[in-house]
Design a protein around this motif. Sequence first.
Motif, mmCIF file in Angstrom:
data_model
loop_
_atom_site.group_PDB
_atom_site.id
_atom_site.type_symbol
_atom_site.label_atom_id
_atom_site.label_comp_id
_atom_site.label_asym_id
_atom_site.label_seq_id
_atom_site.Cartn_x
_atom_site.Cartn_y
_atom_site.Cartn_z
ATOM 1 N N ARG A 138 57.481 65.053 7.044
ATOM 2 C CA ARG A 138 56.267 65.200 6.237
ATOM 3 C C ARG A 138 55.099 65.707 7.102
ATOM 4 O O ARG A 138 54.277 66.507 6.629
ATOM 5 C CB ARG A 138 55.888 63.866 5.588
ATOM 6 N N VAL A 139 55.045 65.229 8.336
ATOM 7 C CA VAL A 139 53.991 65.705 9.247
ATOM 8 C C VAL A 139 54.112 67.216 9.449
ATOM 9 O O VAL A 139 53.109 67.936 9.513
ATOM 10 C CB VAL A 139 54.075 64.978 10.604
ATOM 11 N N PHE A 144 51.910 67.738 3.160
ATOM 12 C CA PHE A 144 51.552 66.368 3.531
ATOM 13 C C PHE A 144 50.560 66.398 4.705
ATOM 14 O O PHE A 144 50.385 67.437 5.361
ATOM 15 C CB PHE A 144 52.805 65.577 3.915
ATOM 16 N N PRO A 145 49.922 65.260 4.994
ATOM 17 C CA PRO A 145 49.003 65.189 6.139
ATOM 18 C C PRO A 145 49.733 65.575 7.433
ATOM 19 O O PRO A 145 50.965 65.449 7.545
ATOM 20 C CB PRO A 145 48.558 63.723 6.146
ATOM 21 N N GLY A 150 48.207 59.712 9.161
ATOM 22 C CA GLY A 150 47.790 60.291 7.879
ATOM 23 C C GLY A 150 48.891 60.227 6.840
ATOM 24 O O GLY A 150 48.636 59.923 5.663
ATOM 25 N N VAL A 151 50.123 60.488 7.228
ATOM 26 C CA VAL A 151 51.257 60.420 6.291
ATOM 27 C C VAL A 151 51.463 58.989 5.815
ATOM 28 O O VAL A 151 51.681 58.738 4.617
ATOM 29 C CB VAL A 151 52.549 60.961 6.962
ATOM 30 N N VAL A 196 62.139 65.115 2.871
ATOM 31 C CA VAL A 196 60.783 64.538 2.874
ATOM 32 C C VAL A 196 60.653 63.367 1.889
ATOM 33 O O VAL A 196 59.559 62.835 1.691
ATOM 34 C CB VAL A 196 59.724 65.618 2.547
ATOM 35 N N TYR A 197 61.814 62.989 1.306
ATOM 36 C CA TYR A 197 61.795 61.872 0.361
ATOM 37 C C TYR A 197 62.991 60.954 0.633
ATOM 38 O O TYR A 197 64.061 61.402 1.092
ATOM 39 C CB TYR A 197 61.887 62.361 -1.093
#
Length: 225
Positions: A138-139, A144-145, A150-151, A196-197
């Motif tokens: 995600r980074v 995403f952040p 942040g994530v 990412v999930y």
Amino acid sequence: MKNNYMKTLVVACVATIAFIGIQTSTAEAITQSPVVKEVNLIELGQQKGLNTINIEQDNNRPDNWLEIEKKLENPIQPKATEKKASKPDKKTPKKEKEKPAVTLSNKEKDLFARLVNAEAKGESYEGKVAVATVVLNRVDSPDFPDTVTGVINQVVGGTYAFSPVQNGEINKPASDESKRAVEKALTRKDRLNNSVYFYNPEIAEDQWIRTRPVVKTIGDHVFAK
């Protein structure tokens, strides 16, 4: 009578002469036998181009006269091939510790490990590494952040993206296995096809997430893109 006496005398003389001849021959034979002389080893060695030091070094037995005699008879001899010392076994090189591809501060690592511990509680080490990998993916994603903190603290639709942040489970200390899982994920060896999930199909209420392409299932979690 006189003739018989003379015959006897002649026979006796012949016998005496024969006996003396035999004794003389025997004496000559004995006299002609070679006399063993004391050998001067140094002089003999010099004649053969050797010395006692050479002989002792070659035979390692200065009292072995048989070997000395052979050496003197044939002074030019090839040196015995020295046995090469066996090479020591090569030590197995120590396995170097994997260097992380992503560097985080200790504070951020701790936050990260606590999230993994809460989200993958009861999962295998592989399952914990997979959860940590999703966070790092995600980074890297533009959706995403761009930091781990942040994530983890991202808010979506009024709630936190990760339920442990919402319910406070993230505040519990991380296990050693969760910490190791974070370190492993940071090496970025397996990115789970950029998943990412992740979700647990037994308890997930969001129907949208079930429509995402599944990449892998580990334990109770399904990982998707």
